[in-house]
Design a protein around this motif. Structure first.
Motif, PDB file in Angstrom:
ATOM      1  N   LEU A 102       0.817  -1.213   0.000  1.00  0.00           N
ATOM      2  CA  LEU A 102       0.000   0.000   0.000  1.00  0.00           C
ATOM      3  C   LEU A 102       0.854   1.268   0.000  1.00  0.00           C
ATOM      4  N   SER A 103       2.019   1.208   0.617  1.00  0.00           N
ATOM      5  CA  SER A 103       2.931   2.361   0.609  1.00  0.00           C
ATOM      6  C   SER A 103       3.537   2.590  -0.766  1.00  0.00           C
ATOM      7  N   SER A 104       3.605   1.532  -1.556  1.00  0.00           N
ATOM      8  CA  SER A 104       4.187   1.664  -2.898  1.00  0.00           C
ATOM      9  C   SER A 104       3.220   2.329  -3.883  1.00  0.00           C
ATOM     10  N   LEU A 105       1.956   2.399  -3.526  1.00  0.00           N
ATOM     11  CA  LEU A 105       0.964   3.003  -4.420  1.00  0.00           C
ATOM     12  C   LEU A 105       1.025   4.524  -4.343  1.00  0.00           C
ATOM     13  N   SER A 106       0.853   5.156  -5.469  1.00  0.00           N
ATOM     14  CA  SER A 106       0.700   6.613  -5.449  1.00  0.00           C
ATOM     15  C   SER A 106      -0.649   6.926  -4.792  1.00  0.00           C
ATOM     16  N   GLU A 107      -0.830   8.163  -4.405  1.00  0.00           N
ATOM     17  CA  GLU A 107      -2.111   8.555  -3.807  1.00  0.00           C
ATOM     18  C   GLU A 107      -3.260   8.299  -4.782  1.00  0.00           C
ATOM     19  N   GLU A 108      -3.026   8.599  -6.046  1.00  0.00           N
ATOM     20  CA  GLU A 108      -4.060   8.382  -7.054  1.00  0.00           C
ATOM     21  C   GLU A 108      -4.394   6.896  -7.179  1.00  0.00           C
ATOM     22  N   GLU A 109      -3.367   6.049  -7.199  1.00  0.00           N
ATOM     23  CA  GLU A 109      -3.618   4.605  -7.283  1.00  0.00           C
ATOM     24  C   GLU A 109      -4.382   4.110  -6.054  1.00  0.00           C
ATOM     25  N   PHE A 110      -3.995   4.582  -4.888  1.00  0.00           N
ATOM     26  CA  PHE A 110      -4.664   4.186  -3.652  1.00  0.00           C
ATOM     27  C   PHE A 110      -6.153   4.517  -3.717  1.00  0.00           C
ATOM     28  N   LEU A 111      -6.473   5.679  -4.262  1.00  0.00           N
ATOM     29  CA  LEU A 111      -7.866   6.134  -4.307  1.00  0.00           C
ATOM     30  C   LEU A 111      -8.656   5.623  -5.512  1.00  0.00           C
ATOM     31  N   THR A 112      -7.982   5.321  -6.618  1.00  0.00           N
ATOM     32  CA  THR A 112      -8.740   5.025  -7.842  1.00  0.00           C
ATOM     33  C   THR A 112      -8.488   3.665  -8.465  1.00  0.00           C
ATOM     34  N   LYS A 113      -7.376   3.023  -8.156  1.00  0.00           N
ATOM     35  CA  LYS A 113      -7.086   1.714  -8.750  1.00  0.00           C
ATOM     36  C   LYS A 113      -8.103   0.698  -8.236  1.00  0.00           C
ATOM     37  N   LYS A 114      -8.826   0.096  -9.170  1.00  0.00           N
ATOM     38  CA  LYS A 114      -9.868  -0.856  -8.795  1.00  0.00           C
ATOM     39  C   LYS A 114      -9.434  -2.282  -9.112  1.00  0.00           C
ATOM     40  N   THR A 115      -9.768  -3.164  -8.200  1.00  0.00           N
ATOM     41  CA  THR A 115      -9.518  -4.589  -8.393  1.00  0.00           C
ATOM     42  C   THR A 115     -10.766  -5.355  -7.980  1.00  0.00           C
ATOM     43  N   ALA A 123     -15.778  -4.428  -8.636  1.00  0.00           N
ATOM     44  CA  ALA A 123     -14.449  -3.947  -8.273  1.00  0.00           C
ATOM     45  C   ALA A 123     -14.549  -2.904  -7.167  1.00  0.00           C
ATOM     46  N   GLY A 124     -13.470  -2.782  -6.427  1.00  0.00           N
ATOM     47  CA  GLY A 124     -13.357  -1.744  -5.410  1.00  0.00           C
ATOM     48  C   GLY A 124     -11.970  -1.138  -5.484  1.00  0.00           C
ATOM     49  N   THR A 125     -11.847   0.070  -4.974  1.00  0.00           N
ATOM     50  CA  THR A 125     -10.542   0.728  -4.969  1.00  0.00           C
ATOM     51  C   THR A 125      -9.650   0.106  -3.904  1.00  0.00           C
ATOM     52  N   GLN A 126      -8.367   0.375  -4.000  1.00  0.00           N
ATOM     53  CA  GLN A 126      -7.431  -0.114  -2.996  1.00  0.00           C
ATOM     54  C   GLN A 126      -7.764   0.483  -1.629  1.00  0.00           C
ATOM     55  N   ALA A 127      -8.193   1.736  -1.594  1.00  0.00           N
ATOM     56  CA  ALA A 127      -8.618   2.361  -0.334  1.00  0.00           C
ATOM     57  C   ALA A 127      -9.809   1.611   0.256  1.00  0.00           C
ATOM     58  N   HIS A 128     -10.742   1.219  -0.591  1.00  0.00           N
ATOM     59  CA  HIS A 128     -11.907   0.452  -0.138  1.00  0.00           C
ATOM     60  C   HIS A 128     -11.477  -0.878   0.469  1.00  0.00           C
ATOM     61  N   TRP A 129     -10.653  -1.629  -0.273  1.00  0.00           N
ATOM     62  CA  TRP A 129     -10.251  -2.956   0.201  1.00  0.00           C
ATOM     63  C   TRP A 129      -9.403  -2.856   1.469  1.00  0.00           C
ATOM     64  N   PHE A 130      -8.575  -1.830   1.571  1.00  0.00           N
ATOM     65  CA  PHE A 130      -7.756  -1.686   2.771  1.00  0.00           C
ATOM     66  C   PHE A 130      -8.637  -1.377   3.986  1.00  0.00           C
ATOM     67  N   THR A 131      -9.601  -0.486   3.804  1.00  0.00           N
ATOM     68  CA  THR A 131     -10.536  -0.184   4.889  1.00  0.00           C
ATOM     69  C   THR A 131     -11.289  -1.436   5.305  1.00  0.00           C
ATOM     70  N   GLU A 132     -11.697  -2.232   4.326  1.00  0.00           N
ATOM     71  CA  GLU A 132     -12.394  -3.482   4.626  1.00  0.00           C
ATOM     72  C   GLU A 132     -11.485  -4.444   5.404  1.00  0.00           C
ATOM     73  N   SER A 133     -10.211  -4.488   5.064  1.00  0.00           N
ATOM     74  CA  SER A 133      -9.268  -5.358   5.781  1.00  0.00           C
ATOM     75  C   SER A 133      -9.132  -4.945   7.243  1.00  0.00           C
ATOM     76  N   VAL A 134      -9.047  -3.650   7.478  1.00  0.00           N
ATOM     77  CA  VAL A 134      -8.926  -3.158   8.857  1.00  0.00           C
ATOM     78  C   VAL A 134     -10.174  -3.539   9.653  1.00  0.00           C
ATOM     79  N   THR A 135     -11.352  -3.337   9.090  1.00  0.00           N
ATOM     80  CA  THR A 135     -12.578  -3.691   9.814  1.00  0.00           C
ATOM     81  C   THR A 135     -12.690  -5.206   9.981  1.00  0.00           C
ATOM     82  N   HIS A 136     -12.178  -5.961   9.026  1.00  0.00           N
ATOM     83  CA  HIS A 136     -12.179  -7.419   9.099  1.00  0.00           C
ATOM     84  C   HIS A 136     -11.373  -7.879  10.320  1.00  0.00           C
TER      85      HIS A 136
END
Length: 162
Positions: A102-115, A123-136
């Motif tokens: 996650l640190s290797s991602l640019s801010e734009e990738e963190f907010l907009t890159k969807k997987t 698909a969800g953004t990397q920010a979405h999936w990371f938030t989901e991981s924390v709540t998980h």
């Protein structure tokens, strides 16, 4: 520092709190209690612990669109761990992998890159999936806390915030 960096750092911190408090809870578990289940249709304490400590690495792999078979193999690695020490070390390593990615991602990738994970059709953004991981992590940490409380361990809210 940008707002995105501040938010990402806060999520890193919250994940670390979840991990550190999970490790402290796991260190309380007596070997005889690993097979404890509150009711027959729930995970054993060991199964819950393995699932919980796998979250940083497994959710990262899901976020990176790895195949289901790859995910299952990694989960099996965790399921073979049978001590609090091994589980703690593995969770810390998974956390570092997650942070490195996650640190290797640019801010734009963190907010907009969807997987799209193998189990979902959206698909969800990397920010979405990371938030989901924390709540998980916090969801299953709560289950671990409850298992220990039911089993008679001396645990309280101060065990949750380190």
């Amino acid at each position: 520092m940008s707002n995105v960096s501040v938010l990402r750092d806060e999520l890193f911190h919250q994940m670390k709190v979840g991990i550190q408090s999970t490790i402290l809870l796991l260190q309380k578990v007596k070997e005889d209690d690993w097979e404890y289940k509150p009711v027959p249709n729930m995970r054993s304490l060991h199964e819950l612990a393995c699932h919980l400590v796998a979250i940083p690495e497994v959710d990262l792999l899901i976020m990176q669109e790895k195949e289901e078979e790859t995910i299952r193999q990694v989960e099996q690695k965790y399921n073979r761990m049978n001590t609090s020490t091994l589980l703690a070390q593995a969770m810390e390593q998974g956390y570092q992998l997650c942070i490195d990615y996650l640190s290797s991602l640019s801010e734009e990738e963190f907010l907009t890159k969807k997987t799209t994970p193998f189990y979902h059709d959206q698909a969800g953004t990397q920010a979405h999936w990371f938030t989901e991981s924390v709540t998980h992590i916090f969801h299953h940490r709560s289950q671990l806390f409850t298992y220990l409380k039911i089993r008679g361990y001396e645990v309280n809210m101060f065990d949750l915030y380190v």
